[in-house]
Design a protein around this motif. Structure first.
Motif, mmCIF file in Angstrom:
data_model
loop_
_atom_site.group_PDB
_atom_site.id
_atom_site.type_symbol
_atom_site.label_atom_id
_atom_site.label_comp_id
_atom_site.label_asym_id
_atom_site.label_seq_id
_atom_site.Cartn_x
_atom_site.Cartn_y
_atom_site.Cartn_z
ATOM 1 N N LEU A 1 -6.837 9.762 -6.171
ATOM 2 C CA LEU A 1 -7.484 8.257 -5.993
ATOM 3 C C LEU A 1 -8.801 8.048 -7.124
ATOM 4 O O LEU A 1 -8.951 7.004 -7.338
ATOM 5 C CB LEU A 1 -8.009 8.315 -4.752
ATOM 6 N N GLN A 2 -9.405 9.306 -7.326
ATOM 7 C CA GLN A 2 -10.494 8.881 -8.416
ATOM 8 C C GLN A 2 -10.167 8.757 -9.705
ATOM 9 O O GLN A 2 -10.479 7.963 -10.376
ATOM 10 C CB GLN A 2 -11.399 10.262 -8.577
ATOM 11 N N GLN A 3 -9.058 9.165 -10.226
ATOM 12 C CA GLN A 3 -8.497 8.900 -11.400
ATOM 13 C C GLN A 3 -7.956 7.501 -11.373
ATOM 14 O O GLN A 3 -8.057 6.663 -12.461
ATOM 15 C CB GLN A 3 -7.042 9.778 -11.761
ATOM 16 N N VAL A 4 -7.322 7.005 -10.346
ATOM 17 C CA VAL A 4 -6.840 5.519 -10.258
ATOM 18 C C VAL A 4 -7.802 4.782 -10.405
ATOM 19 O O VAL A 4 -8.013 3.688 -10.996
ATOM 20 C CB VAL A 4 -5.793 5.344 -9.039
ATOM 21 N N ALA A 5 -8.875 5.075 -9.369
ATOM 22 C CA ALA A 5 -10.140 4.077 -9.372
ATOM 23 C C ALA A 5 -10.863 4.155 -10.623
ATOM 24 O O ALA A 5 -11.251 2.867 -11.025
ATOM 25 C CB ALA A 5 -11.234 4.729 -8.195
ATOM 26 N N LEU A 6 -11.029 5.217 -11.526
ATOM 27 C CA LEU A 6 -11.621 5.216 -12.873
ATOM 28 C C LEU A 6 -10.681 4.422 -13.870
ATOM 29 O O LEU A 6 -11.395 3.571 -14.568
ATOM 30 C CB LEU A 6 -11.793 6.617 -13.386
ATOM 31 N N GLN A 7 -9.504 4.429 -13.633
ATOM 32 C CA GLN A 7 -8.418 3.581 -14.642
ATOM 33 C C GLN A 7 -8.879 2.015 -14.158
ATOM 34 O O GLN A 7 -8.806 1.293 -15.147
ATOM 35 C CB GLN A 7 -7.233 4.057 -14.574
ATOM 36 N N GLY B 1 -0.173 -1.817 -9.737
ATOM 37 C CA GLY B 1 1.055 -1.815 -10.013
ATOM 38 C C GLY B 1 1.502 -1.661 -11.413
ATOM 39 O O GLY B 1 2.156 -0.935 -11.919
ATOM 40 N N ARG B 2 0.577 -2.261 -12.303
ATOM 41 C CA ARG B 2 1.031 -2.150 -13.783
ATOM 42 C C ARG B 2 0.558 -0.788 -14.345
ATOM 43 O O ARG B 2 1.193 -0.278 -15.198
ATOM 44 C CB ARG B 2 0.086 -3.208 -14.618
ATOM 45 N N LEU B 3 -0.627 -0.107 -13.687
ATOM 46 C CA LEU B 3 -0.986 1.078 -14.034
ATOM 47 C C LEU B 3 0.125 2.184 -13.687
ATOM 48 O O LEU B 3 0.397 3.233 -14.679
ATOM 49 C CB LEU B 3 -2.239 1.495 -13.056
ATOM 50 N N LEU B 4 0.731 1.901 -12.473
ATOM 51 C CA LEU B 4 1.802 2.681 -12.209
ATOM 52 C C LEU B 4 3.362 2.467 -12.761
ATOM 53 O O LEU B 4 4.122 2.935 -12.441
ATOM 54 C CB LEU B 4 1.943 2.972 -10.644
ATOM 55 N N LYS B 5 3.244 1.503 -13.364
ATOM 56 C CA LYS B 5 4.647 0.672 -14.250
ATOM 57 C C LYS B 5 5.348 0.481 -13.086
ATOM 58 O O LYS B 5 6.611 0.819 -13.176
ATOM 59 C CB LYS B 5 4.812 2.000 -15.164
ATOM 60 N N GLY C 1 0.678 -1.262 0.185
ATOM 61 C CA GLY C 1 0.046 -0.090 0.075
ATOM 62 C C GLY C 1 0.659 1.173 -0.038
ATOM 63 O O GLY C 1 0.575 2.376 -0.542
ATOM 64 N N GLN C 2 2.052 1.226 0.708
ATOM 65 C CA GLN C 2 2.754 2.403 0.930
ATOM 66 C C GLN C 2 3.543 2.472 -0.380
ATOM 67 O O GLN C 2 3.607 3.770 -1.110
ATOM 68 C CB GLN C 2 3.866 2.297 2.039
ATOM 69 N N ILE C 3 3.898 1.577 -0.931
ATOM 70 C CA ILE C 3 4.679 1.651 -2.533
ATOM 71 C C ILE C 3 3.594 2.240 -3.530
ATOM 72 O O ILE C 3 3.908 3.166 -4.228
ATOM 73 C CB ILE C 3 4.960 0.479 -2.907
ATOM 74 N N LEU C 4 2.565 1.608 -3.494
ATOM 75 C CA LEU C 4 1.231 2.306 -4.444
ATOM 76 C C LEU C 4 0.949 3.879 -3.888
ATOM 77 O O LEU C 4 0.995 4.408 -5.119
ATOM 78 C CB LEU C 4 -0.012 1.402 -4.147
ATOM 79 N N SER C 5 0.858 4.063 -2.878
ATOM 80 C CA SER C 5 0.404 5.396 -2.569
ATOM 81 C C SER C 5 1.809 6.217 -2.902
ATOM 82 O O SER C 5 1.226 7.381 -3.394
ATOM 83 C CB SER C 5 0.280 5.377 -0.991
ATOM 84 N N THR C 6 2.854 6.077 -2.589
ATOM 85 C CA THR C 6 4.137 6.858 -3.051
ATOM 86 C C THR C 6 4.117 7.096 -4.689
ATOM 87 O O THR C 6 4.423 7.960 -5.305
ATOM 88 C CB THR C 6 5.364 6.599 -2.464
ATOM 89 N N ALA C 7 4.002 5.975 -5.284
ATOM 90 C CA ALA C 7 3.840 5.877 -6.883
ATOM 91 C C ALA C 7 2.799 6.824 -7.405
ATOM 92 O O ALA C 7 3.204 7.375 -8.295
ATOM 93 C CB ALA C 7 4.132 4.579 -7.310
ATOM 94 N N GLY D 1 1.237 11.993 -9.875
ATOM 95 C CA GLY D 1 0.413 13.135 -9.627
ATOM 96 C C GLY D 1 -1.041 12.736 -10.052
ATOM 97 O O GLY D 1 -1.929 13.578 -10.329
ATOM 98 N N LEU D 2 -1.211 11.592 -9.752
ATOM 99 C CA LEU D 2 -2.737 10.880 -9.900
ATOM 100 C C LEU D 2 -3.759 11.049 -8.657
ATOM 101 O O LEU D 2 -2.955 10.852 -7.535
ATOM 102 C CB LEU D 2 -2.629 9.687 -10.374
#
Length: 148
Positions: A26-32, A64-68, A12-18, A23-24
């Motif tokens: 939560l709503q943008q990530v959720a939509l993706q 993770g794939r979304l954030l590469k 979760g920390q890795i995902l949050s910092t990435a 610059g995304l």
């Protein structure tokens, strides 16, 4: 992968910092990811209660794939956070006899082709005999007329 020598960094920390580094929101990530923003927030906070491990693993992998992010490190962090290590994928096993059935079907198809070919040859031979029985007498008559 750790901030200090005692506490490992969670998935979760890795995902949050990435996500913040990209610059995304939560709503943008959720939509993706086609998830609710609350579910994404829970993933970042490592609150996976009420979510099956298989789904949680898939959500983290997709995030993770979304954030590469490197999948191996992320899944290792997820495994250390949840205490569940990823097992190696087992080969799929079919419960049908499809290959044996296909072999049998192929044999029957070749037998069918052979029977059809034999019938065609016999039909051709019969046709030749019919023509010969009709043409030969006619040919002899014509030859006899020519000689007279």
């Amino acid at each position: 992968m750790t901030t200090d020598n005692t506490a490992p960094v969670s998935a979760g920390q890795i995902l949050s910092t990435a996500r913040e580094a990209r610059g995304l929101t939560l709503q943008q990530v959720a939509l993706q990811l086609n998830l609710k923003p609350e579910q994404v927030a829970k993933l970042e906070q490592d609150q996976l209660e009420g979510t099956l491990e298989t789904f949680a693993r898939g959500y983290v992998r997709a995030y993770g794939r979304l954030l590469k992010l490197p999948e191996a490190e992320l899944m290792a962090a997820f495994g250390s956070t949840t205490g569940c290590q990823q097992s190696s994928p087992k080969p799929m096993r079919t419960f049908s006899n499809r290959t044996a059935k296909q072999a049998t079907e192929n044999r029957f198809m070749w037998l069918t082709y052979a029977i059809v070919a034999l019938l065609l040859v016999l039909l051709f031979v019969w046709w030749l005999k019919q023509i010969n029985s009709f043409l030969l007498p006619m040919l002899f008559r014509c030859l006899l007329r020519v000689r007279r």
